[in-house]
Design a protein around this motif. Structure first.
Motif, PDB file in Angstrom:
ATOM      1  N   ARG A 166       0.849  -1.206   0.000  1.00 10.94           N
ATOM      2  CA  ARG A 166       0.000   0.000   0.000  1.00 10.94           C
ATOM      3  C   ARG A 166       0.881   1.251   0.000  1.00 10.94           C
ATOM      4  NH1 ARG A 166      -5.851   0.060   0.890  1.00 10.94           N
ATOM      5  NH2 ARG A 166      -6.507  -2.088   1.246  1.00 10.94           N
ATOM      6  N   VAL A 167       1.927   1.235   0.825  1.00  6.43           N
ATOM      7  CA  VAL A 167       2.844   2.374   0.876  1.00  6.43           C
ATOM      8  C   VAL A 167       3.563   2.520  -0.462  1.00  6.43           C
ATOM      9  CG1 VAL A 167       4.881   3.346   1.993  1.00  6.43           C
ATOM     10  CG2 VAL A 167       3.137   2.185   3.374  1.00  6.43           C
ATOM     11  N   MET A 203       1.365   4.299  -2.994  1.00  6.86           N
ATOM     12  CA  MET A 203       1.245   5.732  -2.738  1.00  6.86           C
ATOM     13  C   MET A 203       2.482   6.478  -3.207  1.00  6.86           C
ATOM     14  SD  MET A 203      -0.627   6.288   0.970  1.00  6.86           S
ATOM     15  CE  MET A 203       0.818   5.811   1.887  1.00  6.86           C
ATOM     16  N   LEU A 204       3.651   5.939  -2.836  1.00  6.94           N
ATOM     17  CA  LEU A 204       4.880   6.655  -3.142  1.00  6.94           C
ATOM     18  C   LEU A 204       5.231   6.610  -4.624  1.00  6.94           C
ATOM     19  CD1 LEU A 204       7.084   5.730  -0.051  1.00  6.94           C
ATOM     20  CD2 LEU A 204       5.801   7.839  -0.475  1.00  6.94           C
ATOM     21  N   GLU A 253       3.115   6.783  -6.973  1.00  5.94           N
ATOM     22  CA  GLU A 253       2.306   7.862  -7.559  1.00  5.94           C
ATOM     23  C   GLU A 253       2.976   9.217  -7.367  1.00  5.94           C
ATOM     24  OE1 GLU A 253      -1.596   7.752  -5.911  1.00  5.94           O
ATOM     25  OE2 GLU A 253      -2.175   5.917  -6.973  1.00  5.94           O
ATOM     26  N   ASP A 254       3.819   9.316  -6.325  1.00  8.53           N
ATOM     27  CA  ASP A 254       4.514  10.570  -6.049  1.00  8.53           C
ATOM     28  C   ASP A 254       5.907  10.612  -6.669  1.00  8.53           C
ATOM     29  OD1 ASP A 254       2.325  11.428  -4.601  1.00  8.53           O
ATOM     30  OD2 ASP A 254       3.127  10.752  -2.676  1.00  8.53           O
ATOM     31  N   PHE A 297      -5.702   1.731   5.413  1.00  9.37           N
ATOM     32  CA  PHE A 297      -5.255   2.687   4.400  1.00  9.37           C
ATOM     33  C   PHE A 297      -6.430   3.223   3.589  1.00  9.37           C
ATOM     34  CE2 PHE A 297      -1.294   0.866   5.558  1.00  9.37           C
ATOM     35  CZ  PHE A 297      -0.296   1.722   5.136  1.00  9.37           C
ATOM     36  N   SER A 335      -4.501   7.753   5.456  1.00 10.99           N
ATOM     37  CA  SER A 335      -3.571   7.589   4.340  1.00 10.99           C
ATOM     38  C   SER A 335      -2.989   8.922   3.884  1.00 10.99           C
ATOM     39  CB  SER A 335      -4.254   6.870   3.172  1.00 10.99           C
ATOM     40  OG  SER A 335      -5.410   7.562   2.750  1.00 10.99           O
ATOM     41  N   THR A 336      -3.769   9.991   3.966  1.00 12.35           N
ATOM     42  CA  THR A 336      -3.258  11.308   3.584  1.00 12.35           C
ATOM     43  C   THR A 336      -2.171  11.765   4.544  1.00 12.35           C
ATOM     44  OG1 THR A 336      -5.342  11.968   2.545  1.00 12.35           O
ATOM     45  CG2 THR A 336      -3.855  13.730   3.226  1.00 12.35           C
ATOM     46  N   ARG A 380       0.961   9.636   3.861  1.00 17.40           N
ATOM     47  CA  ARG A 380       1.584   9.991   2.570  1.00 17.40           C
ATOM     48  C   ARG A 380       2.323  11.320   2.664  1.00 17.40           C
ATOM     49  NH1 ARG A 380      -1.788   9.420  -3.018  1.00 17.40           N
ATOM     50  NH2 ARG A 380      -0.067   9.730  -4.490  1.00 17.40           N
ATOM     51  N   ARG A 381       1.688  12.312   3.248  1.00 12.32           N
ATOM     52  CA  ARG A 381       2.340  13.615   3.383  1.00 12.32           C
ATOM     53  C   ARG A 381       3.537  13.531   4.315  1.00 12.32           C
ATOM     54  NH1 ARG A 381      -2.927  17.498   4.471  1.00 12.32           N
ATOM     55  NH2 ARG A 381      -3.770  17.541   2.331  1.00 12.32           N
ATOM     56  N   ASN A 437       6.523  11.932   2.578  1.00 14.82           N
ATOM     57  CA  ASN A 437       7.118  12.881   1.636  1.00 14.82           C
ATOM     58  C   ASN A 437       7.894  13.968   2.377  1.00 14.82           C
ATOM     59  OD1 ASN A 437       6.387  12.747  -1.482  1.00 14.82           O
ATOM     60  ND2 ASN A 437       4.667  11.839  -0.364  1.00 14.82           N
TER      61      ASN A 437
END
Length: 216
Positions: free
Chosen positions: A22-23, A26-27, A29-30, A195, A201-202, A205-206, A209
């Motif tokens: 899951r992590v 997310m990453l 996508e970033d 998640f 999850s937000t 994710r933030r 980052n």
């Protein structure tokens, strides 16, 4: 491209590798290149300083003094350290160096899985922008916490299970500097399905980052 190493495993009910995926999603996508390793040997096999972010996702387990020194050196030099729940706060109980880097340690989850409120302590922080207090259903972590952490969210305990902790406010999400690196932690995320909670999850994710190495 930013590079992230996730090391997933340990306590089976956490389904750590699935959570690590899951992590990873997310990453990626970033814009990260992500390795989700299912072996602790990754801490010794990989060149930790070549990564921009390391996500420890291994509940319990053992880490040698030499390995923790390698991880310490990487974070001190600027690599980010970020993670969630027991994969970070309940990893390597015998390694004080690792716990010092994390900034806190799991102690117990009174009452097990339960419903509680996550209270935003720093709504002005970019990690928390636009997120209000929210209800959450999971383990509510009681932890021993470094007072130097910058606390971003908390939870409040009832005295239902232990009367002497009634009203105790516990840090749940925090961040801090560590040498030239940055550390982020969220206690939320007992199982991968959590998640799906957009606030959880937000925040994660933030936070990940934010912790990532700043390259000039």
């Amino acid at each position: 491209m930013k590079r992230c190493l996730i090391v997933s495993g340990g306590y089976a009910p956490h389904r750590a590798f699935e959570a690590g995926e899951r992590v990873r999603a997310m990453l990626e996508e970033d814009g990260f290149e992500v390795t989700n390793s299912g072996t602790l040997e990754a801490y010794d096999r990989e060149d930790l300083a070549s990564y921009d972010l390391i996500v420890p996702n291994w509940t319990l387990g053992q880490m040698s003094a030499d390995t923790s020194k390698r991880l310490w050196a990487a974070i001190w030099s600027g690599v980010g350290l970020g993670g969630f729940h027991g994969g970070m706060a309940d990893g390597f109980r015998d390694n004080d160096r690792f716990r010092y880097m994390v900034g806190g340690a799991y102690v117990r989850e009174p009452g097990g899985v339960r419903r509680y409120t996550v209270e935003i302590a720093r709504p002005d922080d970019p990690i928390m922008t636009g997120i209000s207090d929210f209800e959450y259903y999971s383990e509510q972590y009681y932890m021993h916490v470094d007072p130097s952490n910058e606390v971003l969210a908390t939870t409040r305990f009832s005295g239902e299970d232990y009367p002497w902790i009634d009203g105790i406010v516990m840090p749940t999400v925090w961040k801090k500097p560590f040498g030239s690196g940055r550390v982020f932690f969220s206690a939320l995320g007992h199982v991968p399905e959590e998640f799906d909670n957009p606030s959880m999850s937000t925040i994660l994710r933030r936070g990940l980052n934010w912790a990532t190495r700043r390259r000039v």
